[in-house]
Design a protein around this motif. Sequence first.
Motif, PDB file in Angstrom:
ATOM      1  N   ALA A   1       0.848  -1.197   0.000  1.00 17.87           N
ATOM      2  CA  ALA A   1       0.000   0.000   0.000  1.00 17.87           C
ATOM      3  C   ALA A   1       0.885   1.250   0.000  1.00 17.87           C
ATOM      4  CB  ALA A   1      -0.907   0.005   1.239  1.00 17.87           C
ATOM      5  N   GLN A   2       0.414   2.261  -0.653  1.00 16.97           N
ATOM      6  CA  GLN A   2       1.181   3.501  -0.736  1.00 16.97           C
ATOM      7  C   GLN A   2       0.733   4.459   0.350  1.00 16.97           C
ATOM      8  OE1 GLN A   2      -0.167   3.762  -4.732  1.00 16.97           O
ATOM      9  NE2 GLN A   2      -1.467   5.523  -4.344  1.00 16.97           N
ATOM     10  N   SER A   3       1.649   5.315   0.779  1.00 22.45           N
ATOM     11  CA  SER A   3       1.303   6.299   1.795  1.00 22.45           C
ATOM     12  C   SER A   3       2.199   7.513   1.655  1.00 22.45           C
ATOM     13  CB  SER A   3       1.441   5.701   3.197  1.00 22.45           C
ATOM     14  OG  SER A   3       2.783   5.379   3.467  1.00 22.45           O
ATOM     15  N   VAL A   4       1.734   8.606   2.214  1.00 20.68           N
ATOM     16  CA  VAL A   4       2.460   9.872   2.195  1.00 20.68           C
ATOM     17  C   VAL A   4       2.392  10.471   3.591  1.00 20.68           C
ATOM     18  CG1 VAL A   4       2.466  12.230   1.314  1.00 20.68           C
ATOM     19  CG2 VAL A   4       1.983  10.328  -0.230  1.00 20.68           C
ATOM     20  N   ALA A   5       3.506  11.024   4.035  1.00 16.44           N
ATOM     21  CA  ALA A   5       3.538  11.698   5.326  1.00 16.44           C
ATOM     22  C   ALA A   5       4.008  13.138   5.150  1.00 16.44           C
ATOM     23  CB  ALA A   5       4.466  10.962   6.292  1.00 16.44           C
ATOM     24  N   GLN A   6       3.257  14.036   5.700  1.00 19.61           N
ATOM     25  CA  GLN A   6       3.663  15.440   5.765  1.00 19.61           C
ATOM     26  C   GLN A   6       3.784  15.747   7.258  1.00 19.61           C
ATOM     27  OE1 GLN A   6       0.617  16.590   2.295  1.00 19.61           O
ATOM     28  NE2 GLN A   6       1.857  18.327   2.946  1.00 19.61           N
ATOM     29  N   PRO A   7       4.999  15.775   7.768  1.00 19.30           N
ATOM     30  CA  PRO A   7       5.196  15.810   9.217  1.00 19.30           C
ATOM     31  C   PRO A   7       4.823  17.129   9.887  1.00 19.30           C
ATOM     32  CG  PRO A   7       7.281  16.006   8.072  1.00 19.30           C
ATOM     33  CD  PRO A   7       6.253  15.697   7.029  1.00 19.30           C
ATOM     34  N   GLU A   8       4.685  18.184   9.105  1.00 15.80           N
ATOM     35  CA  GLU A   8       4.389  19.491   9.693  1.00 15.80           C
ATOM     36  C   GLU A   8       2.971  19.920   9.331  1.00 15.80           C
ATOM     37  OE1 GLU A   8       8.838  21.363   8.935  1.00 15.80           O
ATOM     38  OE2 GLU A   8       7.506  20.865   7.267  1.00 15.80           O
ATOM     39  N   ASP A   9       2.166  20.199  10.373  1.00 20.55           N
ATOM     40  CA  ASP A   9       0.820  20.699  10.104  1.00 20.55           C
ATOM     41  C   ASP A   9       0.875  22.124   9.568  1.00 20.55           C
ATOM     42  OD1 ASP A   9      -0.623  19.044  13.005  1.00 20.55           O
ATOM     43  OD2 ASP A   9      -0.353  18.356  10.940  1.00 20.55           O
ATOM     44  N   GLN A  10       1.853  22.898  10.062  1.00 18.20           N
ATOM     45  CA  GLN A  10       1.951  24.291   9.649  1.00 18.20           C
ATOM     46  C   GLN A  10       3.426  24.699   9.543  1.00 18.20           C
ATOM     47  OE1 GLN A  10      -0.934  27.118  11.082  1.00 18.20           O
ATOM     48  NE2 GLN A  10       0.587  28.724  11.351  1.00 18.20           N
ATOM     49  N   VAL A  11       3.694  25.519   8.539  1.00 12.64           N
ATOM     50  CA  VAL A  11       5.019  26.095   8.357  1.00 12.64           C
ATOM     51  C   VAL A  11       4.856  27.605   8.264  1.00 12.64           C
ATOM     52  CG1 VAL A  11       6.955  26.338   6.761  1.00 12.64           C
ATOM     53  CG2 VAL A  11       6.015  24.071   7.232  1.00 12.64           C
ATOM     54  N   ASN A  12       5.616  28.312   9.079  1.00 13.29           N
ATOM     55  CA  ASN A  12       5.598  29.771   9.060  1.00 13.29           C
ATOM     56  C   ASN A  12       6.931  30.278   8.515  1.00 13.29           C
ATOM     57  OD1 ASN A  12       3.021  29.931  10.327  1.00 13.29           O
ATOM     58  ND2 ASN A  12       4.005  29.612  12.308  1.00 13.29           N
ATOM     59  N   VAL A  13       6.861  31.263   7.628  1.00  9.77           N
ATOM     60  CA  VAL A  13       8.083  31.824   7.051  1.00  9.77           C
ATOM     61  C   VAL A  13       7.853  33.292   6.745  1.00  9.77           C
ATOM     62  CG1 VAL A  13       7.429  31.171   4.704  1.00  9.77           C
ATOM     63  CG2 VAL A  13       9.835  31.452   5.284  1.00  9.77           C
ATOM     64  N   ALA A  14       8.898  34.071   6.840  1.00 13.02           N
ATOM     65  CA  ALA A  14       8.807  35.488   6.509  1.00 13.02           C
ATOM     66  C   ALA A  14       8.924  35.685   5.001  1.00 13.02           C
ATOM     67  CB  ALA A  14       9.909  36.267   7.225  1.00 13.02           C
ATOM     68  N   GLU A  15       8.203  36.668   4.504  1.00 11.07           N
ATOM     69  CA  GLU A  15       8.258  36.964   3.069  1.00 11.07           C
ATOM     70  C   GLU A  15       9.691  37.269   2.665  1.00 11.07           C
ATOM     71  OE1 GLU A  15       5.346  39.195   0.023  1.00 11.07           O
ATOM     72  OE2 GLU A  15       6.371  40.575   1.392  1.00 11.07           O
ATOM     73  N   GLY A  16      10.086  36.679   1.537  1.00 14.73           N
ATOM     74  CA  GLY A  16      11.441  36.873   1.048  1.00 14.73           C
ATOM     75  C   GLY A  16      12.407  35.791   1.467  1.00 14.73           C
ATOM     76  N   ASN A  17      12.041  35.045   2.495  1.00 15.33           N
ATOM     77  CA  ASN A  17      12.888  33.943   2.951  1.00 15.33           C
ATOM     78  C   ASN A  17      12.572  32.680   2.166  1.00 15.33           C
ATOM     79  OD1 ASN A  17      14.039  35.630   4.777  1.00 15.33           O
ATOM     80  ND2 ASN A  17      13.251  34.600   6.606  1.00 15.33           N
ATOM     81  N   PRO A  18      13.534  31.753   2.121  1.00 15.48           N
ATOM     82  CA  PRO A  18      13.241  30.476   1.459  1.00 15.48           C
ATOM     83  C   PRO A  18      12.274  29.637   2.295  1.00 15.48           C
ATOM     84  CG  PRO A  18      15.410  30.427   2.463  1.00 15.48           C
ATOM     85  CD  PRO A  18      14.916  31.833   2.600  1.00 15.48           C
ATOM     86  N   LEU A  19      11.514  28.807   1.609  1.00  8.37           N
ATOM     87  CA  LEU A  19      10.587  27.934   2.312  1.00  8.37           C
ATOM     88  C   LEU A  19      10.794  26.484   1.890  1.00  8.37           C
ATOM     89  CD1 LEU A  19       7.942  26.752   0.490  1.00  8.37           C
ATOM     90  CD2 LEU A  19       7.451  29.209   0.400  1.00  8.37           C
ATOM     91  N   THR A  20      10.493  25.589   2.814  1.00  5.06           N
ATOM     92  CA  THR A  20      10.512  24.152   2.546  1.00  5.06           C
ATOM     93  C   THR A  20       9.294  23.521   3.197  1.00  5.06           C
ATOM     94  OG1 THR A  20      12.932  24.046   2.460  1.00  5.06           O
ATOM     95  CG2 THR A  20      11.754  21.984   2.834  1.00  5.06           C
ATOM     96  N   VAL A  21       8.575  22.735   2.444  1.00  6.04           N
ATOM     97  CA  VAL A  21       7.463  21.947   2.964  1.00  6.04           C
ATOM     98  C   VAL A  21       7.827  20.478   2.741  1.00  6.04           C
ATOM     99  CG1 VAL A  21       4.996  21.482   2.862  1.00  6.04           C
ATOM    100  CG2 VAL A  21       5.849  23.777   2.362  1.00  6.04           C
TER     101      VAL A  21
END
Lengths: 114, 116
Positions: B1-21
């Motif tokens: 069976a296939q599955s996906v995990a997104q470990p972070e419910d929320q990510v906060n970042v300041a405008e102009g900064n790099p982001l990673t989800v």
Amino acid sequence: ETGVTQSPTHLIKTRGQQVTLRCSSQSGHNTVSWYQQALGQGPQFIFQYYREEENGRGNFPPRFSGLQFPNYSSELNVNALELDDSALYLCASSSIRDRGDEQFFGPGTRLTVL
Amino acid sequence: AQSVAQPEDQVNVAEGNPLTVKCTYSVSGNPYLFWYVQYPNRGLQFLLKYITGDNLVKGSYGFEAEFNKSQTSFHLKKPSALVSDSALYFCAVRPPPPGGGNKLTFGTGTQLKVEL
């Protein structure tokens, strides 16, 4: 090229009733999938239709059924509605069943079961 | 069976900064991986996909994702975040053809909030 459309936008039903949701696929797409997205959750695959036949089903009971028409539009029917059926129902179309093409989603139908 | 995990419910970042989800997956065989974005009261919009080839995939609105087979990850990135990027992001996987149809398995989503 028109996108995926769904109707109605919102729907309120009572427990035990039946509902039909409609989807019009993007032009040129012959595969349609339906997903249920409960509040705060990711979409869950209900089933897929390809050339008017069901071609894959998720973990949903038989009271969830569907149709695909020759023009590739589709219906999702849910019988004997339960409170837990309240969700956003998303339709997605793609061009070929098994080529890995991305699916294009409609805006969804918000179903509330009271 | 296939599955996906997104470990972070929320990510906060300041405008102009790099982001990673972040996204990790489990599937038999070589995966087909996707990122979708959902704005309030809207359906899902396709951002990018990995089928094969270069591990760095570029998509819409300046987003990119890096496929890492050894870590079974497919993280979404953007060099400079915009306030308008604030939305709910979903990672999804499907098994490679043949078989499996177009059944996508989604993660639970990560709410991205970009602040001034």
